[in-house]
Design a protein around this motif. Structure first.
Motif: not given
Length: 484
Positions: A44-46, A323-324, A221-224
């Motif tokens: 999802a990030r990708l 993960l949650e 994970e907080d990459d903008g």
């Protein structure tokens, strides 16, 4: 008293922010596909970053991220079909994703198209139930389409396919192939699929930036990226979707949740503990997705190799909490559902000294609900017989006698879920209830003492009224609407 398969009405407190449900569903999908538990999160990030590189705005990039998170959300619904084709739905689909199926494998467009149709319809319906943007729902309904028209279920091509599908497909290929082979191989294979799976320009873009994209996954994970939506959704959506993997489980987690919550109230536990038990029951089945359908469907005793896989199912449920964080306590509690006071349970083999009243209530509720429902290897027990058996097992030291008493008292107060009047007829509701448990038209007709053609006519009417075309989607909608 309602039938043993009636799903009780759920407490309104069992809601979570939609981003929590998304992560749980992503993990369940990863396990179903034989992938690491963070595969969908990484993809999802990708997908979001590839979309931005491809010129999408922030909203379009977020849509790609959401499609990638839910890409596998329909895979529980067609697990039985893949098990029939490949023998192992989990391992077989892992090999399919790695492009490692052996020569002469049985997958063809003809036999995969019906499975893709089930997958896409359920995934799209889930997006709608979660209140996600229509662009996300559209992407999921076409997630298996290919640029050249060779995909499924509608053989769309080119611009007919949402860009979010292409970004999701590229992201998944890059993450899986770079991890199971290497970055260079991933880039080469993606370029080779240009203008086949996805536009050649998109493939070149992802291949050229592969190193930077993969490096992104090593960052926090907080990459903008854009924040995921947070509106509340019913947690039972997670349970209902997971249980599509095995139709005879339909509504099981809901029943366990209701019994555990009521039993906890009778035991004098606080409202917070009651809610935690209900939530734990609703997510306890996540780990079950990791075990192939052929193991769960055996009519004879599981082998020692089978048990090694089964024993790990609650372990993977416990991993969901990592993960949650919002459901960390519930996931930990859920992973105790199959522990027994004499130490014979799994996966930790804990005994009475390590199991408190919440764990004991959950175990008793799960066992009672299971005994009252049919399984491939046995018929359902009556409530009276199930209660007697549970009390006997408590006498032998497997369950806590007090917890069993609270659960049986809770079961005595069951009330049927309200049927949505006017949507389906009483006969259609009964047909839907029967097929939701995996019965064929012939089996449902025999039980209901009507002809198979009449069952088929009722199913056509059900599909029309519920606006769906597969049994899995009808089951999911029937649960959500309180029809079954």
């Amino acid at each position: 008293m309602p039938s043993d398969n009636t799903v009780p009405a759920m407490s309104p407190v069992s809601t979570v922010p939609v981003h929590a449900a998304l992560r749980l569903l992503a993990m369940a999908g990863d396990l179903s596909m034989g992938q690491p538990t963070d595969q969908s999160l990484r993809s999802a990030r990708l997908a979001e970053r590839i979309a931005l590189l491809g010129g999408a705005d922030a909203e379009g990039a977020l849509h790609a991220r959401l499609v990638a998170l839910l890409r596998w959300s329909g895979c529980t619904a067609n697990a039985a079909g893949f098990a029939a084709l490949l023998g192992d739905d989990v391992g077989g689909r892992d090999a399919m994703l790695r492009h490692a199926l052996p020569p002469g494998h049985p997958l063809t467009f003809v036999n995969v198209e019906p499975l893709a149709r089930i997958h896409c319809e359920v995934a799209g319906d889930v997006a709608g139930m979660l209140g996600l943007p229509p662009q996300v729902e559209a992407g999921l309904r076409h997630v298996w389409e290919c640029h050249d028209g060779s995909g499924a279920p509608q053989r769309l091509r080119g611009a007919e396919i949402p860009d979010a599908v292409y970004y999701t497909s590229l992201a998944g290929d890059l993450e899986i192939l770079a991890r199971t082979h290497d970055q260079a191989t991933a880039a080469r294979m993606m370029r080779g699929w240009g203008d086949v799976k996805y536009p050649a320009a998109f493939a070149e873009l992802a291949a050229t930036h592969a190193a930077a994209l993969l490096a992104l996954l090593e960052q926090p994970e907080d990459d903008g990226g854009a924040a995921l939506p947070a509106h509340p959704v019913p947690l039972h959506i997670v349970a209902d979707l997971i249980e599509l993997k095995l139709p005879w489980l339909t509504g099981y987690s809901r029943r366990v949740a209701e019994l555990a919550e009521r039993g906890a109230a009778l035991a004098g536990l606080s409202p917070e503990q009651q809610q935690r038990l209900a939530r734990a029951a609703l997510i306890h089945g996540i780990g079950r997705a990791s075990v192939a359908n052929t193991v769960w469907e055996r009519a004879d005793k599981p082998s020692s190799a089978d048990w090694e896989k089964i024993r790990l199912a609650p372990y993977w449920t416990a991993r969901a909490g990592a993960l949650e964080p919002l459901l960390r306590d519930e996931a930990a509690l859920a992973s105790h559902m199959y522990e027994r006071l004499d130490g014979s349970g799994y996966f930790r083999s804990l005994d009475r000294d390590s199991l408190g009243l919440p764990q004991r209530l959950l175990a008793a509720a799960g066992a009672y609900a299971a005994l009252c429902a049919p399984r491939p290897w046995r018929a359902a027990l009556s409530r009276e017989d199930a209660g007697r058996l549970l009390e006997e097992q408590a006498g032998r030291g497997l369950f806590d006698a007090q917890a069993v008493g609270f659960v049986l008292a809770a079961a005595g107060g069951d009330t049927a879920a309200p049927v949505r009047k006017g949507l389906l007829s009483e006969r259609e509701v009964e047909v839907l209830r029967r097929v939701s448990l995996g019965e064929s038209n012939k089996e449902a007709a025999r039980v209901m003492q009507i002809s198979p053609s009449t069952v088929r006519t009722h199913m056509e009417s059900i599909f029309r009224k519920l606006e769906c075309s597969t049994r899995a989607a009808a089951t999911l909608k029937g649960l959500t609407l309180g029809l079954i």
